[in-house]
Motif scaffolding. Structure first.
Motif, PDB file in Angstrom:
ATOM      1  N   ASP A   1      40.110  39.225  42.546  1.00 26.84           N
ATOM      2  CA  ASP A   1      38.724  38.809  42.799  1.00 26.84           C
ATOM      3  C   ASP A   1      37.725  39.471  41.854  1.00 26.84           C
ATOM      4  O   ASP A   1      36.715  38.858  41.503  1.00 26.84           O
ATOM      5  N   LEU A   2      37.972  40.697  41.453  1.00 28.16           N
ATOM      6  CA  LEU A   2      37.093  41.355  40.484  1.00 28.16           C
ATOM      7  C   LEU A   2      37.518  41.065  39.049  1.00 28.16           C
ATOM      8  O   LEU A   2      36.888  41.534  38.109  1.00 28.16           O
ATOM      9  N   ASN A   3      38.603  40.320  38.894  1.00 28.26           N
ATOM     10  CA  ASN A   3      39.144  39.934  37.589  1.00 28.26           C
ATOM     11  C   ASN A   3      39.455  41.149  36.713  1.00 28.26           C
ATOM     12  O   ASN A   3      39.241  41.133  35.510  1.00 28.26           O
ATOM     13  N   LEU A   4      39.981  42.213  37.340  1.00 27.17           N
ATOM     14  CA  LEU A   4      40.357  43.395  36.572  1.00 27.17           C
ATOM     15  C   LEU A   4      41.547  43.096  35.670  1.00 27.17           C
ATOM     16  O   LEU A   4      41.690  43.696  34.609  1.00 27.17           O
ATOM     17  N   CYS A   5      42.390  42.184  36.114  1.00 23.20           N
ATOM     18  CA  CYS A   5      43.481  41.705  35.266  1.00 23.20           C
ATOM     19  C   CYS A   5      43.392  40.185  35.231  1.00 23.20           C
ATOM     20  O   CYS A   5      43.692  39.521  36.225  1.00 23.20           O
ATOM     21  N   PRO A   6      42.958  39.628  34.111  1.00 21.11           N
ATOM     22  CA  PRO A   6      42.785  38.181  34.048  1.00 21.11           C
ATOM     23  C   PRO A   6      44.093  37.390  34.124  1.00 21.11           C
ATOM     24  O   PRO A   6      44.069  36.178  34.239  1.00 21.11           O
ATOM     25  N   PHE A   7      45.228  38.077  34.100  1.00 21.08           N
ATOM     26  CA  PHE A   7      46.531  37.414  34.121  1.00 21.08           C
ATOM     27  C   PHE A   7      47.171  37.436  35.507  1.00 21.08           C
ATOM     28  O   PHE A   7      48.208  36.812  35.724  1.00 21.08           O
ATOM     29  N   ALA A   8      46.601  38.165  36.452  1.00 24.35           N
ATOM     30  CA  ALA A   8      47.235  38.392  37.752  1.00 24.35           C
ATOM     31  C   ALA A   8      47.180  37.178  38.673  1.00 24.35           C
ATOM     32  O   ALA A   8      48.137  36.905  39.394  1.00 24.35           O
ATOM     33  N   ARG A   9      46.069  36.476  38.684  1.00 30.20           N
ATOM     34  CA  ARG A   9      45.889  35.370  39.639  1.00 30.20           C
ATOM     35  C   ARG A   9      47.030  34.343  39.537  1.00 30.20           C
ATOM     36  O   ARG A   9      47.605  33.944  40.550  1.00 30.20           O
ATOM     37  N   ARG A  10      47.328  33.909  38.329  1.00 29.27           N
ATOM     38  CA  ARG A  10      48.362  32.879  38.147  1.00 29.27           C
ATOM     39  C   ARG A  10      49.705  33.332  38.717  1.00 29.27           C
ATOM     40  O   ARG A  10      50.383  32.578  39.409  1.00 29.27           O
TER      41      ARG A  10
END
Length: 187
Positions: A20-29
């Protein structure tokens, strides 16, 4: 400790903080595609943790359905300095198993503290997690994601700016919320 509760709390932390904070832009997927392995160990010694780490490293190499593993170890290395010292042994194990360039280990800990920062600095929350854990990453996947993402060098700076804007108290509350009822609002 109930392993299912540890996984649920860790997953809430990944969702609420990392994604949610987009600390890792690769995690969501990877989270959405169910390719994150949440492995909990109940070991009590660093030597036993090395054994579990070896099993998880080999499992990640052998199982292509797993993109990344979070090896959560609530019963060992609660002290951040001991944990930090252990990272050299973890990296040594990667070398012994001839997995350098294949798997890398990222570190997360409830008391994570970057060198040169105050213990209560907001920026430390970019690497603070509910429990000590070792994040095992496939280097080829990481390199591919980095190549497709603009300005990856700015990610750490952007993350620090984001958590500093939210403040240490807010970040502490987010971390604490992962350990409690997910419907409990953060102030």
């Amino acid at each position: 400790m109930n392993q299912q509760a540890v996984v649920q709390a860790t997953r809430r932390w990944v969702e609420d903080v990392v994604v949610d904070l987009n600390l890792c832009p690769f995690a969501r997927r990877e989270l959405i595609n169910n390719r994150v392995r949440f492995a909990v160990t109940d070991v009590q010694t660093p030597d036993a943790l090395l054994g579990d780490l070896q099993r998880e490293l080999l499992k990640l190499v052998d199982d292509n359905s797993i993109e990344t593993t979070l090896l959560i170890h609530p019963g060992v290395l609660q002290d951040f300095h001991d944990y930090n010292d252990f990272l050299a042994m973890a990296d040594g194990l990667v070398e012994i198993l001839e997995l350098e360039g294949v798997i890398q280990i990222a570190s997360f800990h409830p008391h994570y503290q970057f060198a040169g920062t105050a213990a209560d600095a907001a920026e430390n929350y970019t690497n603070r997690s509910p429990w000590p854990m070792l994040h095992l990453l496939r280097e080829a996947s990481l390199e591919k994601a980095i190549a497709a993402y603009p300005d990856t060098d700015a990610i750490p700076r952007r993350n620090i700016e984001r958590v500093e804007a939210l403040g240490a108290n807010h970040m502490k509350a987010l971390l604490q919320r992962s350990l409690t009822d997910p419907s409990n609002p953060v102030g």
